[in-house]
Design a protein around this motif. Sequence first.
Motif, PDB file in Angstrom:
ATOM      1  N   UNK A   1      -3.147   5.230  12.180  1.00  0.00           N
ATOM      2  CA  UNK A   1      -2.405   4.724  11.004  1.00  0.00           C
ATOM      3  C   UNK A   1      -3.254   4.801   9.738  1.00  0.00           C
ATOM      4  N   UNK A   2      -4.537   4.420   9.855  1.00  0.00           N
ATOM      5  CA  UNK A   2      -5.374   4.340   8.634  1.00  0.00           C
ATOM      6  C   UNK A   2      -5.648   5.749   8.086  1.00  0.00           C
ATOM      7  N   UNK A   3      -5.706   6.754   8.990  1.00  0.00           N
ATOM      8  CA  UNK A   3      -5.847   8.154   8.515  1.00  0.00           C
ATOM      9  C   UNK A   3      -4.522   8.633   7.936  1.00  0.00           C
ATOM     10  N   UNK A   4      -3.427   8.376   8.684  1.00  0.00           N
ATOM     11  CA  UNK A   4      -2.142   9.032   8.385  1.00  0.00           C
ATOM     12  C   UNK A   4      -1.399   8.412   7.213  1.00  0.00           C
ATOM     13  N   UNK A   5      -1.332   7.051   7.204  1.00  0.00           N
ATOM     14  CA  UNK A   5      -0.536   6.370   6.161  1.00  0.00           C
ATOM     15  C   UNK A   5      -1.340   5.358   5.355  1.00  0.00           C
TER      16      UNK A   5
END
Length: 258
Positions: free
Chosen positions: A68-72
């Motif tokens: 999540x922290x990479x993607x969004x």
Amino acid sequence: MGFTEMPTNQYVETGFWNFDALFVPQQHPARDLQDTFYVSDPPTAGKPTKVSPDDKQDYDQYFENVKEVHQNGKYGSIGYRYPWSADESLRLVLRTHTTSVSTAMLHKLAGQKTADGRVPPARYFSIDRVFRNETVDATHLCEFHQVEGVIADYGLTLGGLMEFMDMFFGAMGVTDLRYKPAYNPYTEPSMEIFSYHKGLNKLIEIGNSGIFRPEMLESMGLPKDMVVFGFGLSLERPTMIKYGISNIRELLGHQVDL
Ligand SMILES: COC[C@@H]1[C@H](c2ccc(C#Cc3ccccc3)cc2)[C@@H]2CN(C(=O)Nc3ccc(OC4CC4)cc3)C[C@@H](O)[C@@H](O)CN12
């Protein structure tokens, strides 16, 4: 100085522990073949799982947090906004830094709570081999020994990191350090550390340091108010300078008397 040694006897890591968990994006050049050795057999490992029965950590949640922290983006970060690949994070590499082990140790620390329900402060260190697909020359081999330290505590500041580095290098007789802003994907701010070398009559780089990013620390479940310092240097560079060795090969293998 109160540091506990980390278990660094595993040279092969997944991209997850060596890069993704440190908020290093999957397109980062450090992950290219000209910088990193990939292990082709087996090509991938399974997702991280509990390492022992008393391991309280929820690895599925950790894996999701990193994705999540990479993607969004998460934890106040806008992230990198690219489609994060689980398969890419499970590819096997020869670790490019011991910070992959520091990450696993910090993740384990996040699962520990003292009587007051707080994650306890900790200090870890390691000195072990790391592997980089470098062009070999008189001062570079495809591997070197990284010296790394990590300090996790509450209320730490950048000034405190400089003060600690002054003490750490001061204990080796290296004083009057200079700090230069630098960049690491996993620490913000980051600083290169320099010292004036009287023998060489110039400032030389003696290490790198920084404060680990919330995208890395909160993903593993460390509390928002816990600050973590990291610093590193090599073993080969100081050894070559101290003993006046110009070719790094003299440090390894049989001595050939010419
Ligand atoms: C690919 O190169 C990486 C290596 C190695 C290095 C660099 C960064 C880290 C790190 C880190 C880090 C940062 C933040 C959080 C966690 C880890 C570790 C090793 C040395 C780091 N360097 C280095 O060791 N230089 C050095 C260190 C000590 C010394 O004398 C001793 C005081 C008596 C003399 C020189 C600086 C340069 O040699 C640099 O060009 C090469 N670096």
